[in-house]
Design a protein around this motif. Sequence first.
Motif, PDB file in Angstrom:
ATOM      1  N   TYR A 171       0.794  -1.398  -0.037  1.00  0.00           N
ATOM      2  CA  TYR A 171       0.050   0.031   0.100  1.00  0.00           C
ATOM      3  C   TYR A 171       0.729   1.237   0.196  1.00  0.00           C
ATOM      4  N   GLY A 172       2.050   1.308   0.105  1.00  0.00           N
ATOM      5  CA  GLY A 172       2.837   2.232   0.234  1.00  0.00           C
ATOM      6  C   GLY A 172       3.406   2.784   1.546  1.00  0.00           C
ATOM      7  N   PRO A 173       4.178   3.788   1.641  1.00  0.00           N
ATOM      8  CA  PRO A 173       4.753   4.314   2.912  1.00  0.00           C
ATOM      9  C   PRO A 173       3.756   5.181   3.607  1.00  0.00           C
ATOM     10  N   TYR A 174       2.679   5.831   3.108  1.00  0.00           N
ATOM     11  CA  TYR A 174       1.977   6.527   3.950  1.00  0.00           C
ATOM     12  C   TYR A 174       0.787   5.653   4.553  1.00  0.00           C
ATOM     13  N   VAL A 175       0.269   4.636   4.066  1.00  0.00           N
ATOM     14  CA  VAL A 175      -0.592   3.843   4.688  1.00  0.00           C
ATOM     15  C   VAL A 175       0.208   2.853   5.665  1.00  0.00           C
ATOM     16  N   ALA A 176       1.385   2.467   5.502  1.00  0.00           N
ATOM     17  CA  ALA A 176       2.206   1.837   6.395  1.00  0.00           C
ATOM     18  C   ALA A 176       2.564   2.464   7.679  1.00  0.00           C
ATOM     19  N   GLU A 213      -2.295   6.845  -2.138  1.00  0.00           N
ATOM     20  CA  GLU A 213      -1.569   8.210  -2.507  1.00  0.00           C
ATOM     21  C   GLU A 213      -1.653   9.365  -1.857  1.00  0.00           C
ATOM     22  N   VAL A 214      -2.304   9.160  -0.872  1.00  0.00           N
ATOM     23  CA  VAL A 214      -2.816  10.521   0.066  1.00  0.00           C
ATOM     24  C   VAL A 214      -1.792  10.779   1.394  1.00  0.00           C
ATOM     25  N   PRO A 215      -1.293  11.689   1.144  1.00  0.00           N
ATOM     26  CA  PRO A 215       0.085  11.734   1.889  1.00  0.00           C
ATOM     27  C   PRO A 215      -0.705  12.117   3.536  1.00  0.00           C
ATOM     28  N   VAL A 216       0.051  11.611   4.393  1.00  0.00           N
ATOM     29  CA  VAL A 216      -0.231  11.978   5.956  1.00  0.00           C
ATOM     30  C   VAL A 216       0.215  13.334   6.296  1.00  0.00           C
ATOM     31  N   GLU A 217      -0.676  14.170   6.706  1.00  0.00           N
ATOM     32  CA  GLU A 217      -0.186  15.462   7.100  1.00  0.00           C
ATOM     33  C   GLU A 217      -0.145  15.617   8.695  1.00  0.00           C
ATOM     34  N   ALA A 218      -0.724  14.744   9.466  1.00  0.00           N
ATOM     35  CA  ALA A 218      -0.636  15.118  11.070  1.00  0.00           C
ATOM     36  C   ALA A 218      -0.515  13.779  11.636  1.00  0.00           C
ATOM     37  N   VAL A 219       0.175  13.709  12.655  1.00  0.00           N
ATOM     38  CA  VAL A 219       0.086  12.237  13.346  1.00  0.00           C
ATOM     39  C   VAL A 219       0.145  12.598  14.881  1.00  0.00           C
ATOM     40  N   ASP A 220      -0.746  12.153  15.328  1.00  0.00           N
ATOM     41  CA  ASP A 220      -1.023  12.338  17.046  1.00  0.00           C
ATOM     42  C   ASP A 220      -0.428  11.017  17.756  1.00  0.00           C
ATOM     43  N   ALA A 221       0.620  10.792  18.201  1.00  0.00           N
ATOM     44  CA  ALA A 221       1.193   9.299  18.672  1.00  0.00           C
ATOM     45  C   ALA A 221       1.235   9.685  20.336  1.00  0.00           C
ATOM     46  N   SER A 222       0.708  10.581  20.908  1.00  0.00           N
ATOM     47  CA  SER A 222       0.604  10.663  22.527  1.00  0.00           C
ATOM     48  C   SER A 222       0.341   9.323  22.906  1.00  0.00           C
ATOM     49  N   GLY A 223       1.336   8.950  23.790  1.00  0.00           N
ATOM     50  CA  GLY A 223       1.376   8.041  24.912  1.00  0.00           C
ATOM     51  C   GLY A 223       1.599   6.709  24.204  1.00  0.00           C
ATOM     52  N   CYS A 224       2.055   6.659  22.965  1.00  0.00           N
ATOM     53  CA  CYS A 224       2.360   5.496  22.418  1.00  0.00           C
ATOM     54  C   CYS A 224       3.637   5.006  22.541  1.00  0.00           C
ATOM     55  N   ALA A 225       3.878   3.546  22.526  1.00  0.00           N
ATOM     56  CA  ALA A 225       5.432   3.124  22.876  1.00  0.00           C
ATOM     57  C   ALA A 225       6.147   3.071  21.649  1.00  0.00           C
ATOM     58  N   ILE A 226       6.596   4.136  20.875  1.00  0.00           N
ATOM     59  CA  ILE A 226       7.001   4.107  19.875  1.00  0.00           C
ATOM     60  C   ILE A 226       8.623   4.365  20.477  1.00  0.00           C
ATOM     61  N   ASN A 227       9.563   3.481  19.502  1.00  0.00           N
ATOM     62  CA  ASN A 227      10.959   3.951  20.127  1.00  0.00           C
ATOM     63  C   ASN A 227      11.789   4.166  18.805  1.00  0.00           C
ATOM     64  N   TYR A 228      13.222   3.884  19.000  1.00  0.00           N
ATOM     65  CA  TYR A 228      13.921   4.226  17.812  1.00  0.00           C
ATOM     66  C   TYR A 228      13.733   3.760  16.512  1.00  0.00           C
ATOM     67  N   GLN A 229      13.683   2.428  16.822  1.00  0.00           N
ATOM     68  CA  GLN A 229      13.299   1.457  15.579  1.00  0.00           C
ATOM     69  C   GLN A 229      11.797   1.559  15.062  1.00  0.00           C
TER      70      GLN A 229
END
Lengths: 348, 486
Positions: A171-176, A213-229
């Motif tokens: 599906y492309g990088p935006y959807v991923a 094909e629609v680009p992502v404009e805003a991401v709200d990842a508050s409180g998510c367990a995102i790390n370096y990877q």
Amino acid sequence: MDAFLTRMQQVETTSTTLRYGLLVLLKYPPVTAELTQQEIDRVVGPERWPCQGYRAQTPHTDAVLHEILRFADILPLGVPRAVTQDTQFSRYHMPKSLRLVAPVWNRGTSGIRGLSKAVDPEGSQRKGRTLLQFLTDHFYDVEAVREYLLRKQVLKVQKKNRSFTYIEERYGPYVAGAYFVLKQGGAVKFRDREWMRANEQGLSSLEFRKLQEVPVEAVDASGCAINYQGLDNLLALKELQSLSLQRCPHVDDWCLGRLYHLADSLQELSLAGCPRISERGLACLHHLQNLRRLDISDLPAVSNPGLTQILVEEMLPHCEVLGADWAQGLKVGPEEQSPDAAGSPIPA
Amino acid sequence: MLRRAVRLRLGQCLSGRGLGTYRGGSTLDCDGKVSKIKKKIQSIFPGRAWSPLYDTSHLPPERSDVVIVGGGVLGLSVAYWLKRLEKQQGAIQVLVVERDHTYARASTVLSVGGIRQQFSLPENVQLSLFSAEFLRNINEYLAVVDDPPLDLQFNPSGYLLLASEEGAAIMECNVKIQRQEGAKVCLMSPEQLQKKFPWINTEGVALASYGLENEGWFDPWCLLQGLRRKLQSMGVLFCQGEVTRFISSSSHMETASGEQVTLKRIHEVHVKMDHSQEFQPVECALVVNAAGAWSGQIAELAGVGTGPPGTMQGTKLPVEPRKRYVYLWHCPQGPGLEAPLVADPSGAYFRREGLGNNYLGSCSPTEEEEPDPGNLEVDYDFFQEKVWPRLAQRVPAFETLKVRSAWAGYYDYNTFDQNGVVGPHPLVINMYFATGFSGHGLQQAPAVGRAVAEMMLEGHFQTINLSPFLFGRFYFGEKAQEHCIL
């Protein structure tokens, strides 16, 4: 040929075990041969032949034989058998003529479940076992339990941050990137659309096909367990304008060092409340020259919030920096203390 | 047997004196020695207090599988990876011998603490990349239950290397190699440089390479303490003492080409205690020379370099201590938070330290100006004459600065090619080297430790191939020259 091989199978194990047994007895003469010989002489006597009936009375010989069988493990696999009628054994229901092969050897003890079988084969099936008994079967030390739990926590976070290569290829990088954020519990806004959050039904692939094909404009990842990877997924969103990483427990200075990938498009960034970010990571934000709003309030690891605020404002002249008040952390000077002293009443 | 013991002890007590004194007669009881001897003899009899065992808790153990000479970051890194890569838990006993437990002269803690991938050899880039990954995940690698997580104080600000006209082509070449290995480095022209860092004077700069990720500086003391703590939890023994002797055995062998060689094997390491003559012979199977600036002396003790010059036996370990200064100054109008570690083409470098407009920096002296490495005294004239003019020319704001303090430390300088020495010695077959990194040892320590541990356990390098860094190159003359040395 088949008959010969079958005959050999029947004879081979016994003869090899006998050879091993003789070798072992020769290697340990004082322990086995003399004691075993003495025991047999004592129990069986010189007139009679030793036989199976004497096994109970010659425990040492019995033990030696068992040890030889354990040591010289010719065929660690039991011969295949089949049940003759439907049988119920503990939790297992076996229909007629089901072939069973019993692994005699300790191959089954690898892994955490196997250990308990080795120590106490029947014990795991018993009901009413306490937690302590379970732990003693599986771990050798309290510290091992704690290390195991710690390791499990780390693996959990790593699993959450894996990259979804299949989705990216399809599906492309935006959807991923969007899928990654939604799976973590955040929200995503595609261009010209509303904010999307993962609902109880999960994420449907139907919508994603439309949004390739629609680009992502805003991401709200508050409180998510995102790390370096996991940040890999976000850095692929080349048109991202607003990113909120508020209160993310695993975002640290190393992660901030990667944000230069979004330098062309990022206009709004919020890092409020992240426990691991310090002023050293904030120094890398100078790459983001298009940034217009930056929120660095409530960062517990920053040593001097007021001074950091000033330095960040100097570093990013076109950006509005929200954070600590510049006067925070300044101590009251001596000339401001004297009016209080003069105002105190003189005791009569 | 008792009589034999008595005679033995008598013999030990009187052996120094000889029979002449007894024939003399009247000086028998001088200094109360005879009464002491009488007491000793009385204590042998049953029922008295004679303990044949004495307290050795302050001494290192009598035997250990691996003895690591040197408790700095490289030695501890080798110990960590040995314990981590061992096949069975507790299979290998490791003893780390460190002469100075305060680390007052150790290169690790006196280092500026930078980590970069901008090297000219691909092996160096790979080593730094893995070490950056190690430092990033340090709380997974060095986790000890119940202890607080380590805070390395890493500043991901990157390195900015500047090149003049002559060095521009080499820099481009190096950046190509670095990018191939996976380092994130970008090249900047003088105009881009001026735009990004307006406080730089780009006169004389033709090209600049800027590290974008995995580069910066951190606190080496924290890494050292983290390693120590983790090693103690893994069962590695530490001892404070100095290695004074190696007991080894030699065997004469013939190579395939008919040449006679003498192979040596170290059996015992004599560790001498501090402030005393007491020493403990530690039987060992493998010895790791991670003694940093003093690796040359340790190698000489093991017999490396004792032979006719021009042969493998006569090749010494070319690592010697070189003194380097680091100055800390305050400049109120200096570069801001975004300043990376800037390295001038002339060799001067500086970086930001903290938030208060303080900066650290120095310059490597040329061969003629090398200071005497006998002590760690700081020469402030060197700053006045050599460092300050170069810095002020590059960053005009540094014309008004005030030096706050300074210190000096040693580089374990490899005079052959300024790159590390790893792997076993070809003739002293159980001595492994992990030294000679000439100023970039700290940043490569985790990866080098892993490589040496792999060499010791498997016999060959598994993850990063460091064959260009083996000892044999000193004899064969194959230089693995590193050009980007700060």
